[in-house]
Design a protein around this motif. Structure first.
Motif, PDB file in Angstrom:
ATOM      1  N   GLY A 139     -11.017  -5.706  -4.762  1.00 37.59           N
ATOM      2  CA  GLY A 139      -9.704  -6.262  -4.432  1.00 37.59           C
ATOM      3  C   GLY A 139      -8.731  -6.093  -5.590  1.00 37.59           C
ATOM      4  O   GLY A 139      -8.956  -5.283  -6.492  1.00 37.59           O
ATOM      5  N   ASN A 140      -7.617  -6.880  -5.549  1.00 38.57           N
ATOM      6  CA  ASN A 140      -6.663  -6.759  -6.652  1.00 38.57           C
ATOM      7  C   ASN A 140      -6.245  -8.099  -7.251  1.00 38.57           C
ATOM      8  O   ASN A 140      -5.345  -8.154  -8.073  1.00 38.57           O
ATOM      9  CB  ASN A 140      -5.427  -5.937  -6.225  1.00 38.57           C
ATOM     10  N   PHE A 141      -6.885  -9.192  -6.825  1.00 39.63           N
ATOM     11  CA  PHE A 141      -6.650 -10.443  -7.554  1.00 39.63           C
ATOM     12  C   PHE A 141      -7.897 -11.319  -7.502  1.00 39.63           C
ATOM     13  O   PHE A 141      -8.771 -11.126  -6.655  1.00 39.63           O
ATOM     14  CB  PHE A 141      -5.418 -11.200  -7.023  1.00 39.63           C
ATOM     15  N   SER A 142      -7.988 -12.229  -8.452  1.00 44.82           N
ATOM     16  CA  SER A 142      -9.066 -13.217  -8.430  1.00 44.82           C
ATOM     17  C   SER A 142      -8.434 -14.595  -8.596  1.00 44.82           C
ATOM     18  O   SER A 142      -7.250 -14.708  -8.919  1.00 44.82           O
ATOM     19  CB  SER A 142     -10.076 -12.948  -9.541  1.00 44.82           C
ATOM     20  N   VAL A 143      -9.225 -15.605  -8.339  1.00 42.87           N
ATOM     21  CA  VAL A 143      -8.691 -16.966  -8.325  1.00 42.87           C
ATOM     22  C   VAL A 143      -9.208 -17.736  -9.543  1.00 42.87           C
ATOM     23  O   VAL A 143     -10.412 -17.791  -9.768  1.00 42.87           O
ATOM     24  CB  VAL A 143      -9.138 -17.691  -7.024  1.00 42.87           C
ATOM     25  N   PRO A 144      -8.310 -18.309 -10.332  1.00 43.86           N
ATOM     26  CA  PRO A 144      -8.758 -19.055 -11.510  1.00 43.86           C
ATOM     27  C   PRO A 144      -9.226 -20.463 -11.158  1.00 43.86           C
ATOM     28  O   PRO A 144      -9.034 -20.918 -10.030  1.00 43.86           O
ATOM     29  CB  PRO A 144      -7.494 -19.112 -12.376  1.00 43.86           C
ATOM     30  N   ALA A 145      -9.822 -21.142 -12.104  1.00 41.33           N
ATOM     31  CA  ALA A 145     -10.149 -22.560 -11.950  1.00 41.33           C
ATOM     32  C   ALA A 145      -8.881 -23.342 -12.292  1.00 41.33           C
ATOM     33  O   ALA A 145      -8.238 -23.077 -13.308  1.00 41.33           O
ATOM     34  CB  ALA A 145     -11.284 -22.944 -12.883  1.00 41.33           C
ATOM     35  N   VAL A 146      -8.539 -24.300 -11.437  1.00 44.93           N
ATOM     36  CA  VAL A 146      -7.216 -24.930 -11.526  1.00 44.93           C
ATOM     37  C   VAL A 146      -7.301 -26.444 -11.611  1.00 44.93           C
ATOM     38  O   VAL A 146      -8.142 -27.060 -10.963  1.00 44.93           O
ATOM     39  CB  VAL A 146      -6.373 -24.536 -10.281  1.00 44.93           C
ATOM     40  N   THR A 147      -6.402 -27.031 -12.415  1.00 45.41           N
ATOM     41  CA  THR A 147      -6.182 -28.477 -12.335  1.00 45.41           C
ATOM     42  C   THR A 147      -4.676 -28.716 -12.320  1.00 45.41           C
ATOM     43  O   THR A 147      -3.918 -27.973 -12.944  1.00 45.41           O
ATOM     44  CB  THR A 147      -6.883 -29.238 -13.493  1.00 45.41           C
ATOM     45  N   ARG A 148      -4.255 -29.729 -11.563  1.00 38.74           N
ATOM     46  CA  ARG A 148      -2.812 -29.997 -11.428  1.00 38.74           C
ATOM     47  C   ARG A 148      -2.476 -31.432 -11.756  1.00 38.74           C
ATOM     48  O   ARG A 148      -3.277 -32.342 -11.489  1.00 38.74           O
ATOM     49  CB  ARG A 148      -2.357 -29.737  -9.986  1.00 38.74           C
ATOM     50  N   THR A 185       0.591 -27.044 -13.649  1.00 39.58           N
ATOM     51  CA  THR A 185      -0.615 -26.347 -13.194  1.00 39.58           C
ATOM     52  C   THR A 185      -1.300 -25.751 -14.414  1.00 39.58           C
ATOM     53  O   THR A 185      -0.663 -25.042 -15.193  1.00 39.58           O
ATOM     54  CB  THR A 185      -0.256 -25.180 -12.238  1.00 39.58           C
ATOM     55  N   VAL A 186      -2.581 -26.043 -14.591  1.00 38.36           N
ATOM     56  CA  VAL A 186      -3.358 -25.374 -15.632  1.00 38.36           C
ATOM     57  C   VAL A 186      -4.367 -24.492 -14.921  1.00 38.36           C
ATOM     58  O   VAL A 186      -5.117 -24.962 -14.066  1.00 38.36           O
ATOM     59  CB  VAL A 186      -4.107 -26.388 -16.531  1.00 38.36           C
ATOM     60  N   ALA A 187      -4.360 -23.203 -15.238  1.00 34.72           N
ATOM     61  CA  ALA A 187      -5.284 -22.265 -14.599  1.00 34.72           C
ATOM     62  C   ALA A 187      -6.128 -21.592 -15.679  1.00 34.72           C
ATOM     63  O   ALA A 187      -5.593 -21.155 -16.695  1.00 34.72           O
ATOM     64  CB  ALA A 187      -4.500 -21.218 -13.816  1.00 34.72           C
ATOM     65  N   LYS A 208     -15.791 -25.226 -16.382  1.00 33.11           N
ATOM     66  CA  LYS A 208     -16.115 -26.193 -17.440  1.00 33.11           C
ATOM     67  C   LYS A 208     -14.907 -26.424 -18.359  1.00 33.11           C
ATOM     68  O   LYS A 208     -14.545 -27.555 -18.666  1.00 33.11           O
ATOM     69  CB  LYS A 208     -17.291 -25.629 -18.248  1.00 33.11           C
ATOM     70  N   LEU A 209     -14.276 -25.313 -18.749  1.00 29.24           N
ATOM     71  CA  LEU A 209     -13.122 -25.423 -19.645  1.00 29.24           C
ATOM     72  C   LEU A 209     -11.970 -26.142 -18.939  1.00 29.24           C
ATOM     73  O   LEU A 209     -11.287 -26.990 -19.516  1.00 29.24           O
ATOM     74  CB  LEU A 209     -12.691 -24.024 -20.092  1.00 29.24           C
ATOM     75  N   ARG A 210     -11.766 -25.815 -17.645  1.00 32.43           N
ATOM     76  CA  ARG A 210     -10.747 -26.503 -16.844  1.00 32.43           C
ATOM     77  C   ARG A 210     -10.989 -28.024 -16.844  1.00 32.43           C
ATOM     78  O   ARG A 210     -10.070 -28.805 -17.046  1.00 32.43           O
ATOM     79  CB  ARG A 210     -10.798 -25.948 -15.417  1.00 32.43           C
TER      80      ARG A 210
END
Ligand SMILES: C[C@@]1(CC(=O)O)c2cc3[nH]c(cc4nc(cc5[nH]c(cc(n2)[C@H]1CCC(=O)O)[C@@](C)(CC(=O)O)[C@@H]5CCC(=O)O)C(CC(=O)O)=C4CCC(=O)O)c(CCC(=O)O)c3CC(=O)O
Ligand SMILES: NC(=O)C1=CN([C@@H]2O[C@H](COP(=O)(O)OP(=O)(O)OC[C@H]3O[C@@H](n4cnc5c(N)ncnc54)[C@H](O)[C@@H]3O)[C@@H](O)[C@H]2O)C=CC1
Length: 212
Positions: A108-117, A122-124, A137-139
């Motif tokens: 594909g052409n994108f991936s999904v980060p781990a997110v917190t809001r 938004t922190v990704a 874990k870092l999120r």
């Protein structure tokens, strides 16, 4: 190769998700939160997807993927448990479509980060596939260290920044104001209110000066 991070506005956009298992369910949850128009294609869907479908939060097409299913998709997420199907779907995507293949990123052409809001924040966290678990874990570590009142604070910054922009100040003055609102004292609600009052007073003074 290095990824280009971006924040997509999915409001009202067509998102097609192929597959209805654990991974699809997780990705659909965030698509719904972002107000995408979600279509899910699969024979077997999780309970959660069935519930979303009953509430019209998603359209569930209860069959296997067919060629052409993603032709009108702005964004596609491929998450079946069949590798050759995932590969075929990825190959059928047009050159200008956004597509994430959960089990094989390179297709594909994108991936999904781990997110917190927190409200507007938004922190990704992304690791380029090194370890999704480490991204998670870092999120979580970052999330634990975010101030409780961050949501309100960002709302204050937002409102204030809009006020500053509206005033049509010189770029130097505008920058000075935008910097000054970042002083730690403006985390305090009372100081925020004081500043807002001063700003409103300033506007009134400016208005009466122009009138006279
Ligand atoms: C490339 C990417 C593509 C994409 O899916 O976008 C991708 C790919 C793959 N993940 C795999 C496995 C797991 N992924 C998770 C979890 C998450 N994976 C997510 C993202 C991404 N995963 C993208 C890169 C992100 C980055 O690295 O920066 C998160 C952050 C966001 C989300 O999925 O929403 C989400 C955190 C959940 C949260 O936010 O809470 C877990 C743990 C769990 O499920 O709890 C496991 C099992 C443990 C392990 O294997 O490490 C496998 C092997 C599959 C197999 O074995 O077949 C592949 C395939 C491969 O690596 O090629
Ligand atoms: N990115 C990530 O976070 C992760 C990705 N994966 C990958 O994601 C994929 C899905 O994993 P799970 O959700 O756990 O699988 P699952 O087994 O829970 O669900 C598979 C789904 O695919 C559907 N499906 C199968 N063939 C289909 C077809 N021809 N057309 C439409 N739908 C079809 C099934 O009906 C089912 O809904 C796997 O390829 C796995 O390797 C796995 C772990 C994490």
């Amino acid at each position: 190769m290095i990824d280009y991070p971006l924040n997509l506005d999915l409001d009202g956009r067509v998102a097609v998700v192929i597959g209805g298992g654990r991974i699809a369910t997780r990705k659909i949850r965030s698509l719904i939160r972002c107000h995408a128009k979600v279509t899910v294609i699969c024979e077997q869907a999780s309970h959660q997807i069935q519930e979303w479908s009953e509430h019209n939060d998603v359209i569930w097409i209860r069959r296997n993927w067919r060629s052409g299913d993603t032709d009108h998709a702005f964004l596609t997420i491929v998450a079946t448990n069949n590798e050759s199907v995932n590969t075929e779907i990825a190959r059928s995507a047009g050159p200008n479509q956004l597509i994430c293949v959960a089990g094989k990123t390179a297709l594909g052409n994108f991936s999904v980060p781990a997110v917190t809001r927190r409200g507007r924040l938004t922190v990704a966290v992304a690791t380029g596939g090194a370890s999704p678990l480490y991204a998670k874990k870092l999120r979580d570590q970052i999330a634990c260290n975010l101030d409780e009142d961050l949501e309100d604070y960002l709302d204050f910054l937002y409102v204030f920044r809009q006020e500053i922009i509206k005033k049509g100040l010189s770029s130097e003055l505008k920058e000075a104001y935008l910097k000054s609102i970042l002083q730690p004292k403006y985390h305090d609600r009372n100081n925020q209110d004081e500043l807002m009052k001063a700003m409103n007073q300033w506007t009134r003074n400016q208005a009466s000066e122009t009138q006279s």
